[in-house]
Enzyme design. Structure first.
Site, mmCIF file in Angstrom:
data_model
loop_
_atom_site.group_PDB
_atom_site.id
_atom_site.type_symbol
_atom_site.label_atom_id
_atom_site.label_comp_id
_atom_site.label_asym_id
_atom_site.label_seq_id
_atom_site.Cartn_x
_atom_site.Cartn_y
_atom_site.Cartn_z
ATOM 1 N N HIS A 1 1.049 -1.325 -0.306
ATOM 2 C CA HIS A 1 0.527 -0.147 -0.072
ATOM 3 C C HIS A 1 1.086 1.380 -0.079
ATOM 4 O O HIS A 1 1.800 0.763 0.168
ATOM 5 C CB HIS A 1 -0.572 0.091 1.827
ATOM 6 C CG HIS A 1 -1.758 -0.894 1.079
ATOM 7 N ND1 HIS A 1 -3.125 -1.071 1.766
ATOM 8 C CD2 HIS A 1 -1.386 -2.295 1.912
ATOM 9 C CE1 HIS A 1 -3.608 -2.581 1.952
ATOM 10 N NE2 HIS A 1 -2.304 -3.176 2.345
ATOM 11 N N TYR A 2 0.292 2.486 -0.396
ATOM 12 C CA TYR A 2 0.677 3.940 -0.056
ATOM 13 C C TYR A 2 0.249 4.581 1.342
ATOM 14 O O TYR A 2 -1.146 4.110 1.773
ATOM 15 C CB TYR A 2 1.114 4.944 -1.073
ATOM 16 C CG TYR A 2 0.143 5.089 -1.748
ATOM 17 C CD1 TYR A 2 -1.489 5.579 -1.256
ATOM 18 C CD2 TYR A 2 -0.197 4.949 -3.116
ATOM 19 C CE1 TYR A 2 -2.068 6.326 -2.208
ATOM 20 C CE2 TYR A 2 -1.273 5.838 -3.497
ATOM 21 C CZ TYR A 2 -2.034 6.136 -3.356
ATOM 22 O OH TYR A 2 -3.090 6.490 -4.328
ATOM 23 N N THR A 3 0.816 5.250 2.338
ATOM 24 C CA THR A 3 -0.645 5.105 3.392
ATOM 25 C C THR A 3 -1.240 7.179 2.629
ATOM 26 O O THR A 3 -1.878 6.783 3.410
ATOM 27 C CB THR A 3 0.781 5.810 4.208
ATOM 28 O OG1 THR A 3 1.792 7.013 3.742
ATOM 29 C CG2 THR A 3 1.675 5.323 5.133
ATOM 30 N N GLU B 1 2.877 -0.987 4.754
ATOM 31 C CA GLU B 1 2.233 0.645 4.351
ATOM 32 C C GLU B 1 3.283 1.021 3.800
ATOM 33 O O GLU B 1 4.650 1.026 4.622
ATOM 34 C CB GLU B 1 1.074 1.327 5.475
ATOM 35 C CG GLU B 1 0.047 0.867 5.779
ATOM 36 C CD GLU B 1 -0.942 1.353 4.628
ATOM 37 O OE1 GLU B 1 -0.174 2.457 3.556
ATOM 38 O OE2 GLU B 1 -2.266 0.800 4.801
ATOM 39 N N HIS C 1 -2.651 -3.148 -3.493
ATOM 40 C CA HIS C 1 -4.283 -3.035 -2.572
ATOM 41 C C HIS C 1 -4.791 -2.951 -3.977
ATOM 42 O O HIS C 1 -6.223 -3.042 -3.848
ATOM 43 C CB HIS C 1 -3.725 -1.664 -2.137
ATOM 44 C CG HIS C 1 -5.272 -1.917 -1.081
ATOM 45 N ND1 HIS C 1 -5.476 -0.813 -0.578
ATOM 46 C CD2 HIS C 1 -5.693 -2.628 -0.945
ATOM 47 C CE1 HIS C 1 -6.226 -1.031 0.554
ATOM 48 N NE2 HIS C 1 -7.187 -2.457 0.053
ATOM 49 N N ASP D 1 -3.903 2.785 -4.974
ATOM 50 C CA ASP D 1 -2.078 2.697 -4.448
ATOM 51 C C ASP D 1 -1.462 0.685 -4.622
ATOM 52 O O ASP D 1 -2.481 0.078 -4.525
ATOM 53 C CB ASP D 1 -2.541 2.810 -3.064
ATOM 54 C CG ASP D 1 -3.597 1.837 -1.681
ATOM 55 O OD1 ASP D 1 -4.319 1.327 -2.529
ATOM 56 O OD2 ASP D 1 -3.051 1.431 -0.798
HETATM 57 ZN ZN LIG Z 1 -3.882 0.495 0.511
#
Ligand SMILES: [Zn+2]
Length: 262
Positions: free
Chosen positions: A35-37, A100, A143, A153
Site C-alpha cells: 500500500h501507500y499511506t 504500508e 492494494h 495504491d
Molecule cells: Zn491501501
C-alpha cells in the site's frame, strides 16, 4: 497497548496497533499486499494505523528514509485490505501480510518512492520469504490489484521492476506503447473482450467473463496498467496492455497443487 517482539531484526521500532484479530482458520499468510499511506506525513499515517477508532492497521510501515516500524505481529490478522478479492479469496486480510509505504499518494502530491525506501521494502519482503517459506511471486500484490474499483495504491510510480530485479514479485518488461492491433475499450462487446476478461481472471483479478467491456473491466484494466504497464494508465486495453498481460501469464510459474508440491 502491550508491545511485542518484532518478527525481524529489520524493524527499528514496534508501535503496537490495537486493530487486529485472528487469521481465519489460523491460516499462515501466503500473500504480501503493498500500500501507500496516502496521507500528508508518515507520522500522521502511523498515528491512524495505531488508533483503535480508525479500525485500520498494517503489519509494517516503511518510511521514506527506510525506517521500518512494525504495528501488528505477522501471525495476527491486520486490517488493511478492506473489501477485496484475489484468485478466489475474499478475506485478503486473513491470507496476507500488509505493508504500508509512506507516500502522500494521488490525493496529496504523489511523489517518487526514494530508493532507500524501496530497498527497505525489498529487504522486508525477502525476510518474510526466508522466515515463512517462499510467497509465490504473483502473490506480491498492490492494494489496487485486489480492490481495483476502490483503490489506486501504491500506484503507477511504484517500481515493481526494481523489486523483480531482486526476485520479489512477478513482473515482465511491458510491451511498447502504440503498437498496431485491436484496442478494447468501454462499450465494446464480443469474444475478444471475453478473452481479455478470461486472462485477467486467470491471473487472479476479480472480474466476470461477460464479454462486455463495462466499468468493472475498465477498473481492472486500469489496476493491471498501474502495476504492469505504467507508461499509460487509461483503462483502455490496447495491444501493449494485451501483450504485456499475455507475457505475464506465460511467465508465471506452474501453480502448486494443494499439497504444496509442484
Ligand atoms: Zn491501501
Amino acid at each position: 497497548m502491550p508491545s511485542f517482539p518484532p518478527d525481524t531484526f529489520l524493524v527499528c521500532d514496534v508501535v503496537p496497533s490495537p486493530n487486529h484479530d485472528e487469521r481465519k482458520d489460523g491460516r499462515a499468510p501466503n500473500m504480501i499486499l503493498l500500500h501507500y499511506t496516502g496521507m500528508q506525513t508518515g507520522e500522521a499515517a502511523l498515528q491512524r494505523l495505531t488508533t483503535a477508532a480508525s479500525k485500520v492497521s498494517s503489519h509494517y510501515v516503511v518510511f521514506e528514509n527506510g525506517r521500518i516500524v512494525q504495528c501488528v505481529p505477522e501471525m495476527r490478522r491486520a486490517w488493511h485490505a478492506g473489501e477485496s478479492f484475489w484468485a478466489g479469496e475474499t478475506d485478503i486480510n486473513s491470507c496476507s501480510i500488509g505493508i504500508e509505504i509512506v507516500n502522500p499518494g494521488h490525493e496529496f502530491g504523489y511523489s517518487d518512492f526514494p530508493l532507500r525506501q524501496i530497498a527497505a521494502v525489498i529487504s522486508l519482503c525477502k525476510t518474510i520469504n526466508t522466515r515463512r517459506g517462499p510467497i509465490l511471486p504473483e502473490r506480491v500484490l498492490a492494494h489496487s490489484d485486489v480492490a481495483p474499483s476502490r483503490k489506486r495504491d501504491p500506484g503507477e510510480k511504484f517500481p515493481w521492476g526494481l523489486l523483480s530485479d531482486s526476485d520479489v514479485g512477478l513482473w515482465v518488461r511491458p510491451a511498447p506503447l502504440d503498437l498496431d492491433g485491436v484496442t478494447l475499450k468501454m462499450g465494446d462487446h464480443g469474444e475478444a473482450v471475453a478473452q481479455l476478461q478470461h486472462a485477467l481472471r486467470r491471473y487472479g483479478y476479480g472480474i466476470e467473463e461477460t464479454g462486455g467491456f463495462d466499468d468493472a473491466t475498465r477498473d481492472v484494466v486500469t489496476a493491471f496498467q498501474r502495476h504492469f504497464r505504467t507508461a499509460r494508465v487509461d483503462g483502455i486495453a490496447d495491444q501493449s496492455t494485451q501483450l504485456t498481460l499475455r507475457a505475464l501469464v506465460e511467465t508465471r510459474p506452474a501453480p502448486l497443487t494443494a499439497s504444496g508440491a509442484v
